[in-house]
Design a protein around this motif. Structure first.
Motif, PDB file in Angstrom:
ATOM      1  N   CYS A  13       0.847  -1.199   0.000  1.00  0.00           N
ATOM      2  CA  CYS A  13       0.000   0.000   0.000  1.00  0.00           C
ATOM      3  C   CYS A  13       0.881   1.246   0.000  1.00  0.00           C
ATOM      4  O   CYS A  13       0.591   2.228  -0.676  1.00  0.00           O
ATOM      5  CB  CYS A  13      -0.903   0.019   1.222  1.00  0.00           C
ATOM      6  N   LYS A  14       1.959   1.179   0.776  1.00  0.00           N
ATOM      7  CA  LYS A  14       2.793   2.363   0.895  1.00  0.00           C
ATOM      8  C   LYS A  14       3.437   2.687  -0.448  1.00  0.00           C
ATOM      9  O   LYS A  14       3.488   3.840  -0.875  1.00  0.00           O
ATOM     10  CB  LYS A  14       3.863   2.117   1.958  1.00  0.00           C
ATOM     11  N   ASP A  15       3.934   1.636  -1.152  1.00  0.00           N
ATOM     12  CA  ASP A  15       4.568   1.884  -2.452  1.00  0.00           C
ATOM     13  C   ASP A  15       3.577   2.524  -3.409  1.00  0.00           C
ATOM     14  O   ASP A  15       3.917   3.422  -4.169  1.00  0.00           O
ATOM     15  CB  ASP A  15       5.088   0.565  -3.049  1.00  0.00           C
ATOM     16  N   VAL A  16       2.346   2.012  -3.381  1.00  0.00           N
ATOM     17  CA  VAL A  16       1.348   2.576  -4.300  1.00  0.00           C
ATOM     18  C   VAL A  16       1.051   4.025  -3.922  1.00  0.00           C
ATOM     19  O   VAL A  16       1.026   4.914  -4.763  1.00  0.00           O
ATOM     20  CB  VAL A  16       0.063   1.729  -4.261  1.00  0.00           C
ATOM     21  N   LEU A  17       0.848   4.254  -2.623  1.00  0.00           N
ATOM     22  CA  LEU A  17       0.481   5.612  -2.196  1.00  0.00           C
ATOM     23  C   LEU A  17       1.635   6.594  -2.371  1.00  0.00           C
ATOM     24  O   LEU A  17       1.436   7.773  -2.633  1.00  0.00           O
ATOM     25  CB  LEU A  17       0.054   5.600  -0.731  1.00  0.00           C
ATOM     26  N   ALA A  18       2.863   6.086  -2.218  1.00  0.00           N
ATOM     27  CA  ALA A  18       4.003   6.993  -2.292  1.00  0.00           C
ATOM     28  C   ALA A  18       4.107   7.623  -3.670  1.00  0.00           C
ATOM     29  O   ALA A  18       4.717   8.675  -3.836  1.00  0.00           O
ATOM     30  CB  ALA A  18       5.279   6.239  -1.965  1.00  0.00           C
TER      31      ALA A  18
END
Length: 2015
Positions: A1136-1141
């Motif tokens: 999720c973090k990679d996508v949101l980043a």
């Protein structure tokens, strides 16, 4: 089948089975071998290699079928690559010999093909090892290629492709030969061969440089020719070849260029070649002009589509970065295509070319570019449009006429405009809010450019511009209202230009149509504006003939678009609309006739257009406002409609008179008429009807505002002629069921006549239209459940249908079959069905031609399908046998296809009835799968469908283990395996769905380890269907076995590395092999990176546009998340973090891309082998498209789901200390709280993004995080929570949401988060708190700005939502503040330590003072309270039932306008509860004393801040100021009304917070004296409230709700008590007779309570309900019912609290009644209390008294001490009886029984003592009761539990001391001796613990009391009992030192008591001491010792307290 699973072929088993089953057996063995060879031990394989090779080579000559030969070749090659390679050349020679064989018979063909397949597989697997033999092999293959038939040709070409791929550059010597031989076959008549050639050449171009240098033009020409008359498969293969070759020509691979000095093609040359294909097709450049003319210029459609696909392949191959760099050139080239005259020779062709170009742009720009690059592309498109528009304006303004070609330029420019604008619109729409820079940067000027096109001379371009504006407005809703205003303004200014009227009205209509996609809508006034503009246009249409047409069209178009805003807007304009509609059409027949006589052709054209427009607006009204269609409105609509029907019959004569150019307008009227009739209920126009007889936007302007069918990006209505026919067909279907039989017959006969008369091509068209109409009619009949009619109607229909079953046109045959099935369904008679079935049977038995066989076999399928299994059961056997026979007809694949399709229909519709035919059908399916050539894909598709239908039919039985079921199951699996390996994507998709079915019914038997990896490979297929199927299957698998699915997918990632490096890089089943993007794609597919399948799916979300596919991916990820996220927390959070980043990287992306340019140039020129590896690495580091906004929103939603999942999983996720210890115990433990900083960071990134949807999701995530983590303590800093360190982050995430231009829904959400944050108690720093608080203050100022604020962009209800959210947030904060204040007041103040230190370090303390929050809220309270009350008033009005709607204020409320009432209701529903609670708190603290005048003063101060406050609404007209009592009364009624209305029936989906807030509000309100008086004065309010609360309890279970309810009930009862007391007191003061006073209270003299009016009755009803729910055995009804199981479990803590609260209220009730009333209710109350005492007073280890027990004891006390019952003569007798029986009950209950848990004696004794103490007069002299009581006391005294003894002594003391001697004497006589005995015994048995000591002390107190009570003369005797006992407790010095502490304490206690008694009774004391000298000695010794020790201690410590108090006190003192 199990026998086939062995390394060597089991030849005995093979010999034993029947001939038919052998191929299946062999195939199954080969499948097993394929799996086992890879895994087997090498030595095992080598041992058996010789035998295996024999068996396998033997199979080559056993004529294997296509799937078998594929597997056979694969296995042989694998065997050689694993085992020894000695004999490989022998085998190769054998194969070559077979290939050389001259035998051309059909029987020998399979053997030849098998040999060819083996050769291919060898080279593919072993490549250069076989290098020496390859020239011979290639020559051999090429030689046989010349003489082979089509199957052989395609197989040889596939083999050549494998040879080339295995050898790579080593095969260079044969490249030219292969090329020469293959290229001529590109135009082979067999499509399969064309595909194979294309694939072979595609492989060849990897190494053969000449293909993309010298031969480039020839290849292009060949490809164009190959595309002529091609099918889909050929187009895919050829376009791949063409696109890849062109891409390679432009950017060759480094290695090949270095080998030979090559001239690279330029970009322009390549594009020029491609364009030739697009514009001229395969006709080439060399034909002379004459020939060109003959051919007729238009290009074959297949060629154009193929070249279009080639463009897409070309760009995809070169990649996204290339496209980014050269977009401008590419765009101008593509747009030139569509402006070329050859692409737009006819209108239809132009539309077609536009579709092609749009496809090229969408497929490349839409999926290859990231968001940043897409914005850049949009800028380029804008510039292109601007350039075109300038050119057009130059032509239009050029009046001199020098520019002759101008008109042609304009015509061409319109197509360019359409393509560019559509792409621009689609881009902006997909970018959504991320596109805002496009609008905001003035340098781009997107809006100016697009609006300038609205003045383009061509209607198509104007419509496209309007559509583009609509897209922009939907993406950026804040632009919608300004756009509308701008268009309206321009329309007014440019009224005189026809283009402007048309263009701007198109734009307005399009924008109105887009409103439904913008949840916040547009202001209501815009509707009025549109109506007035439209009216104005229609009114002025006649004034100027140059403009009349455009104005008429524009006016009606706008009105039609207005209708899409829905009933809430249209309702206001309906009367006007009805009037306009009535006036467009003539009123009567006479007027119609008169009209026909006058008017010229122009007037007629305008009239017809006007009427078409009016009908179109009507249709839009009927479609979008069905709620407004009352009987009356329909009747009014019917007048113009009937008129239009009549007019249609006159039209032909008008056209004759005025010319054919009116035909189009007339057709338009007809279309609109049909459309609206199809929407209205047919009943309305029965009997009045006479049936009279690729898309592009300009065909129908109205589609600009209609809703687009799902799945289409841009609306594309069909041409007018087609639309009219379609509409008439649809209408025919609606009307036919409502027409009389006579008319039906006429119509059918008329149809038959039409078919006879038409000739040639026209006949087919007529027939098709007629059939569609008949089908539509039959469908209508079926849906209406009506019948077809009598025999003659049937006959006519039948002849019509039967004739077409033998029609050569396949579509007609299909229609006929369908119609036949539908007829059977509608007629529904067995004889009719039998007749039809028999007819087809006979036909099929005799007919030999393909046409009739296909038609009739379909007819059988349709019959079964529509009649269903039961209706057609008796024909099943015949149908199946005939179809099975037809399916085996190998000579005609077409017959096979149709019969298998019908078979699938039958299997599906028969269901379980088909079970008997499953085996023969399955074996046929398998046989065909193994023998039909793969090039007949339709047959394979139908076989797949049959297989799926069979699996569904057998269904759950497939789990069984019986022999037959196992066979069926394994056959199904084999069938799936064969179809899975087929090269056609549709067949593969069918295989996947079969496996999905199998997995549903028999999950254990589907092998996921092979299925999942194959699905993962399909995820990167270029075929949408295949990707869809794969994802749908994964979705189902992930539902059950998510963990396994992920594991197998990861195994694919691990294996991929090994395979790639070994050079086996060509996967023959991956679509296309060597184009760069494909390698990329395969890497993407096979190279699932460390993020696993989840990462791949997230990546797909960015590339896929298909809705269904995306929703399935969401579901799949959702299932995986729910089962895996908690275990693999870091993994999912990282995802999720990679996508949101990605959102925060948007800014950095630009910097990187510029530096990467040279690097990627180099990369493109590298050697191909390194290319493989680098591409892989590149991929890992950076996916090729950054996640788009929609994916990021999904990731943010996932984040919230993960938090919720963790909450349900384990508490440690939300406890830092627990989490850390768990992590220490096991480092793999992964807990959410350890990732808190990541969670906050992700929520922060999302909440501060450009995209509004993402901001919403981010704020939601933030709110979840605050709620879940607010109370998590920080272990290292006690007294703090872990969220404190993130205060700044939360503040920073919230701040942007309160900026000026934020949409309402986001502000509303942000307010919610603010109040959660302030209320969570996390914020410890006053400054941080102030910052967030200021955000709320600023939004409060906005709320006060009143209704008419100027800058309104959205619908009024959006403002309502925003304002209510602010008020709700403030209410929540106020509630929290008041709670904190209340807690702070109830806590004892902290003792102030030494004051001087305290002052200076106070500032550094981190805690907020408890009242800081309330001080922040206080200044706003005057304003807030007014607004809250106004909001509640609105809510109260809005919840009125519909019949009171007339009471609503006409101009809306404080926060809503009357127009948006329906949407406003929802917002009020979400926010009223906290507001109600806040108002109650405010009223309770100050409110009832504060009149509105003080508020008004506060407001006038505010008035300076904001101008227009709607004060008058809050307080009525200022003139009549109400007095304070009146105001207060209104407020009470408002709050009680709202609460009662809500609590009556809260909807089950209502959040529990609303219920609790409402109950808390009532509780708070009833705290204030005013409210108490109010509710007590009017008893009915109380009763009503109680009965509503009772209802609430029936539906709401949670104990929190029940506790709150009891609290409110208690408040009501207390209020009534106070009120009654007040009344009694006033009566007493007035000193009237006592009698009158006591009759006050319920029950009066008679004691009757009236249900519904009695407060007491209502209360008891409610309390009884709670008690029975928690202690069911209290109710005899419940305990006697058979379902009741008598369980006596301990009550839970919450239940105990509830029961206690109920008992407390019960015992208050008698005080509300008159004496007679008391007697009515007391029996019930006493019974309940006694029972509860019995059930809850159970002995516990720690001697705790449970709350219900203490409540019951309190209750007994308050009831027994009722004063009036004793004084009132009338009830004396009853009262006595009651008291006695209650005591008897309690005595009985306290008798210990064996079955129940031991009762708590102390509580029971206490109850008895209460009776003795308070009700002495009633009990005295009742012997049985007295004995019972004494027994209980005796038991207690003799108890072995010292605690019970101690308590018993205490209670005895109270009884002995009773003032009424008559009561106490018997007890003293009976019990005192036992006491003395007990105390005497202590000397021998000294106390060991404090409790025992306490017992002795209490006993001594009893004795001392007796001494004190005794007469003077008996004193000596009494002391003679007491003193020796005490002295016996004293210890001598020796034993004192060694005694226990309890023993020492006893000694001290005795000594002190003796010292105390001596002086009290000196005379008696002396007498006693004198009588016993030894006592005296002991006493003296003890006194001396004690004095000595005191003297010692005096120096060290202060004197001890005289009396040691008992160490344990009773929790509640009852006396």
């Amino acid at each position: 089948m199990e026998l086939a699973h062995s390394l060597l072929l089991n030849e005995e088993a093979l010999a034993q089975i029947t001939e038919a089953k052998r191929p299946v057996f062999i195939f199954e063995w080969l499948r097993f071998l394929d799996k086992v060879l890879v895994a087997a031990n090498k030595t095992d394989v080598k041992e058996k290699q010789k035998k295996l090779v024999e068996q396998l080579t033997g199979l080559i000559s056993s004529s294997p079928g296509p799937p078998t030969r594929k597997l056979l070749a694969k296995n042989l090659a694998a065997l050689y690559s694993i085992g020894d390679t000695f004999t490989v050349f022998q085998t190769l020679d054998k194969c070559n010999d077979i290939i050389r064989n001259k035998d051309d018979t059909a029987a020998y063909l399979p053997t030849k093909l098998a040999a060819v397949a083996c050769v291919g597989a060898f080279y593919e697997k072993m490549g250069r090892m076989l290098g020496s033999a390859f020239p011979e092999t290639v020559n051999n293959l090429l030689k046989s290629l010349k003489s082979a038939e089509s199957q052989g040709r395609s197989e040889i070409l596939m083999s050549l492709q494998k040879v080339l791929s295995g050898l790579g550059g080593a095969a260079a010597s044969s490249h030219r030969d292969i090329y020469k031989n293959a290229r001529s076959l590109l135009t082979d008549r067999s499509m399969a061969v064309r595909c194979a050639v294309a694939k072979c050449l595609l492989e060849l171009q990897n190494e053969a440089v000449f293909m993309w240098t010298a031969e480039l033009e020839n290849i292009a020409t060949l490809c164009f020719k190959a595309l002529e008359n091609s099918n889909y498969g050929v187009r895919v293969a050829v376009s791949k070849l063409l696109g890849t070759v062109m891409a390679t020509a432009l950017m060759p691979k480094q290695a090949t260029v270095m080998r030979q000095n090559v001239k690279r093609a330029t970009f322009d040359e390549v594009l020029e070649l491609m364009a030739t294909g697009f514009l001229r097709g395969g006709s080439g450049f060399l034909k002379s002009g004459g020939e060109m003319l003959k051919v007729g210029g238009s290009v074959n459609r297949e060629v154009r589509v193929g070249v279009t696909q080639a463009y897409v392949v070309f760009v995809t191959t070169l990649g996204g970065q290339w496209l980014e760099r050269s977009f401008a050139t590419f765009l101008s080239h593509v747009l030139d295509l569509v402006s070329h005259p050859r692409a737009t020779q006819t209108h239809v062709e132009a539309v077609y070319s536009r579709r092609c170009v749009s496809f090229i742009l969408r497929a490349t720009v839409g999926s290859l570019l990231g968001e940043k690059a897409q914005i850049a592309a949009a800028k380029e498109i804008c510039q292109a449009i601007g350039k075109q528009m300038k050119a057009v304006e130059a032509v239009v303004n050029d009046t001199s006429g020098e520019n002759k070609s101008g008109a042609a330029d304009i015509a061409a420019s319109q197509h360019v405009m359409v393509c560019a604008l559509q792409e621009l619109g689609s881009l902006v729409q997909s970018l959504n809010a991320t596109a805002s820079p496009l609008i905001q940067e003035a340098s781009i000027g997107l809006l100016e450019i697009v609006t300038s096109v609205l003045l383009h001379p061509s209607m198509a371009a104007r419509l496209a511009a309007a559509w583009c504006l609509r897209c922009v407005a939907v993406a950026l809703p804040f632009q919608l209202t300004p756009f509308l205003d701008r268009c309206a303004e321009r329309l007014n200014n440019l009224k005189t230009s026809p283009e402007a009227v048309s263009g701007y009205s198109f734009a307005m209509a399009a924008l109105l149509g887009g409103v439904h996609q913008c949840p916040l809508g547009i202001p209501h006034a815009k509707g009025k504006m549109v109506v007035s503009i439209a009216e104005d246009l229609l009114r002025t249409a006649a004034q100027n003939s140059r403009l009349s047409l455009q104005r008429t069209q524009a006016g009606w178009l706008l009105l039609g678009a207005l209708m899409t805003l829905g009933p809430s807007v249209v309702r206001y304009h309906l009367p006007k609309m009805l009037l306009l509609w009535r006036n467009v059409f003539p009123r009567s027949l006479k007027e119609l006739e008169a009209e026909k006589a006058r008017g010229d052709s122009f007037t007629w054209q305008v009239t017809l257009e006007g009427r078409a427009g009016a009908l179109c607006a009507m249709r839009s009204f009927v479609a979008h406002c069905p709620e407004l269609l009352t009987e009356d409105v329909i009747r009014k609509l019917m007048t113009p409609i009937e008129c239009a029907m009549t007019m249609m019959s006159h039209i032909p004569s008008v056209i004759k008179a005025h010319g054919a150019h009116l035909k189009a307008s007339a057709a338009m009227v007809r279309l609109r008429l049909y459309d609206i009739l199809a929407l209205l209920p047919p009943k309305t126009y029965e009997g009045k009807l006479k049936i009279c007889g690729s898309g592009a936007l300009e065909h129908d302007p109205s589609s600009i505002y209609l809703r687009i069918p799902a799945g289409e990006a841009v609306p594309g209505p069909l041409p007018l002629g087609v639309s009219v026919i379609d509409a008439s067909v649809a209408l025919f279907g609606v009307v036919f069921p409502h027409v009389s039989y006579k008319h039906r017959l006429q119509m059918l006969d008329h149809f038959a006549e039409c078919v006879k008369q038409a000739k040639g091509v026209r006949q087919q068209a007529v027939q098709l239209n007629i059939f569609t109409a008949v089908l539509s009619a039959l469908k209508g009949l079926a849906e209406n459940k009506s019948t077809l009619g009598p025999e003659e109607v049937r006959k006519s229909a039948l002849t019509l249908v039967m004739g077409a079953l033998d029609n050569p046109n396949p579509i007609l045959r299909c229609a006929a079959g369908e119609a036949l099935g539908r007829m059977a369904q509608v007629v529904g008679e067995a004889t009719f069905i039998a007749r039809m079935a028999q007819y087809s049977f006979d036909k099929l038995k005799s007919a030999r031609d393909v046409v009739s066989r296909t038609g009739h076999s379909l007819a059988l399928g349709c019959l079964h399908r529509y009649v269903g299994g039961i209706g057609s059961g008796q024909h099943l056997k015949t149908s199946v046998s005939i179809l099975l026979a037809l399916a085996q007809d190998g000579t005609s694949p077409e017959v096979q296809t149709w019969s298998l399709h019908s078979l699938a229909l039958i299997v599906d519709s028969s269901g379980p009835m088909y079970r008997g035919y499953v085996e023969p059908t399955l074996s046929l399916v398998l046989t065909l799968l193994l023998t039909v050539p793969p090039s007949h894909t339709e047959v394979h598709q139908c076989l797949g469908r049959c297989l799926g239908a069979i699996i569904t039919t057998v269904g759950p039985e497939l789990q069984g283990n019986g022999a037959t079921i196992s066979t069926i199951r394994s056959s199904c699996l084999v069938g799936c395996a064969i179809t899975q390996d087929h090269s056609d994507s549709l067949v593969q998709a069918a295989a996947i769905s079969c496996l999905q079915q199998l997995h549903m019914f028999a999950p254990r038997h589907v092998n996921l380890s092979s299925l999942v990896p194959s699905l993962c490979v399909h995820l990167c297929s270029s075929h949408l269907l295949l990707r869809r199927a794969a994802v749908a299957c994964l979705r189902q698998l992930a539902q059950r076995e998510a963990a396994e699915v992920c594991e197998y997918a990861m195994s694919l990632a691990k294996n991929a590395g090994d395979k790639e490096s070994s050079g086996a890089n060509v996967n023959p089943f991956a679509p296309g092999v060597s184009s760069r993007s494909d390698i990329h794609c395969r890497h993407q597919g096979v190279n699932i990176t460390e993020t696993g399948l989840e990462g791949l799916l997230f990546g797909m979300l960015d590339r896929e546009t298909d809705r269904k596919l995306c929703s399935d991916i969401h579901d799949t990820l959702g299932h995986m998340l729910s089962s895996l996220a908690v275990e693999k927390l870091s993994h999912w959070l990282m995802l999720c973090k990679d996508v949101l980043a990605a959102s925060s990287d948007m800014s950095t992306a630009t910097l990187l891309s510029s530096g990467k340019d040279e690097e990627s140039e180099k990369k493109d020129e590298m050697d191909d082998d390194t290319m493989f590896t680098t591409l892989g690495e590149e991929d890992k580091s950076k996916p090729f498209v950054a996640p788009r906004w929609a994916t990021r929103v999904f990731a943010a939603d996932c984040l919230c789901r993960i938090i919720n999942l963790c909450e349900n999983a384990d508490q440690a996720h939300f406890d830092l200390a627990l989490a850390r210890s768990a992590k220490l115990r096991n480092p793999t433990n992964d807990l959410l709280v350890l990732h808190l900083s990541d969670l906050i960071r992700m929520a922060f990134m999302a909440a501060t993004d450009h995209s509004n949807q993402l901001r919403m999701a981010g704020l939601q995530a933030l709110e979840d995080i605050i709620k879940k983590f607010a109370s998590v303590p920080e272990p290292e800093f006690p007294g703090h929570v872990i969220l404190e360190q993130y205060q700044a982050n939360v503040g920073a995430a919230l701040r942007p949401a309160f900026s000026q231009d934020t949409p309402s829904d986001i502000i509303a959400k942000a307010c919610q988060v603010c109040s959660t944050w302030i209320g969570s108690g996390v914020v410890s720093d006053l400054n941080d708190l102030r910052r967030v608080h200021n955000l709320l203050v600023s939004s409060l100022d906005k709320v006060q700005a009143g209704k008419g604020s100027s800058s309104q962009l959205y619908r009024e209800s959006a403002t309502t939502m925003e304002k209510l959210a602010v008020l709700k947030a403030w209410a929540e904060v106020y509630v929290v503040a008041m709670n904190i204040k209340k807690e702070a007041e109830s806590k004892p103040k902290r003792a102030i330590k030494n004051t001087d230190d305290d002052d200076d370090d106070y500032g550094t303390i981190d805690e907020l003072p408890p009242d800081s929050l309330i001080t922040l809220v206080q200044p706003e309270l005057p304003t807030l309270s007014r607004l809250w009350l106004a909001a509640l008033k609105d809510y109260a009005l809005l919840t009125l039932p519909a019949e009171f709607s007339s009471q609503l204020p006409p101009d809306g409320g404080a926060f809503y306008t009357p127009e948006t009432i329906d949407t406003a209701r929802l917002h009020y529903r979400n926010s009223w509860a906290p507001i109600l609670h806040a108002v109650a708190l405010w009223l309770n603290s100050t409110g009832f004393t504060c009149s509105e005048s003080t508020e008004a003063a506060a407001i006038s101060g505010l008035q300076k801040r904001s101008t227009s406050i709607n004060l008058n609404q809050a307080s009525g007209a200022v003139g009549s100021a109400k007095s304070l009592p009146e105001i207060n009364k209104d407020r009470m009624h408002l709050i009680l009304g709202v609460s009662i209305q809500f609590l009556c029936s809260p909807r089950p989906e209502e959040p529990i917070e609303h219920v609790t807030a409402c109950l808390q509000a009532l509780h708070t309100l009833l705290d204030s004296p005013y409210a108490r008086v109010h509710i007590a004065e009017d008893q009915l309010i109380g009763v009503e409230l109680l009965s509503v609360l009772h209802r609430l309890l029936l539906t709401w279970n949670p104990s929190s709700v029940q506790l709150l309810v009891t609290g409110v009930v208690q408040q009501i009862v207390r209020a009534a008590q106070d009120y009654l007391q007040e009344k009694r007191n006033t009566l007493n003061e007035d000193d009237m007779e006592k009698e009158a006073c006591t009759v006050l209270g319920e029950g009066g003299d008679s004691g009757g309570l009236i249900p519904g009016k009695s407060l007491v009755f209502a209360t008891m009803e409610l309390l009884m309900f709670i008690l029975v729910r928690h202690m069911p055995h209290l109710s005899t009804k419940v305990s006697d019912s058979p379902s009741h199981i008598a369980t006596k479990t301990r009550l839970s803590e919450e239940s105990a609290r509830l029961v206690a609260a109920t008992v407390t209220i019960l015992s208050d009730l008698p005080s509300l009644c008159s004496p007679a009333g008391c007697m009515t209710i007391l029996p019930t109350i006493l019974f309940l209390i006694a029972r509860i005492l019995k059930d809850t007073a159970i002995k516990s280890a720690d001697n705790q008294v449970p709350p219900p027990v203490s409540a019951a004891l309190q209750g007994i006390k308050s009831i027994v001490t009722l004063s009036m019952a004793k004084t009132e003569a009338g009830v004396q007798k009853q009262w006595t009886a009651l008291i006695r029986s209650t005591l008897a009950c309690i005595l009985e209950y306290s008798q210990p029984e064996d079955s129940v848990p031991t009762p708590d004696e102390v509580s029971m004794l206490t109850a008895i003592a209460l009776f003795l103490w308070s009700a002495s007069s009633e009990i005295i002299g009742v012997q049985s009761l007295q004995n019972g009581c004494m027994n209980r006391f005796k038991n207690a005294l003799n108890s072995c539990d010292p605690w019970v003894q101690a308590k018993c002594y205490q209670l005895l003391l109270s009884v002995f001391q009773h003032s009424n001697r008559a009561l106490s004497t018997p007890y003293i006589h009976s019990l005192a001796p036992i006491v003395v005995e007990k105390l005497k015994a202590v000397e021998r048995n000294r106390p060991a613990s404090n409790i025992e000591l306490l017992a002795v002390q209490e006993g001594i107190k009893v004795l001392e009391t007796l001494v004190a009570l005794g007469e003077e003369q008996n004193r000596v005797q009494l002391l003679a009992l007491l003193v020796p006992t005490l002295i016996s407790y004293l210890l001598d010095e020796n034993s004192f030192a060694s005694a226990t502490s309890a023993s020492k304490d006893l000694h001290e206690f005795a000594l002190q008591n003796l010292m105390h008694i001596g002086p009290l009774y000196p005379h008696a004391f002396k007498t006693v001491m004198g009588a016993a000298p030894e006592l005296k000695v002991r006493l003296e010794t003890a006194v001396r010792a004690s004095q000595a020790s005191k003297a010692k201690a005096a120096a060290r410590q202060p004197a001890p307290a005289i009396h040691s108090a008992p160490t344990i006190k009773l929790k509640t003192s009852f006396f």
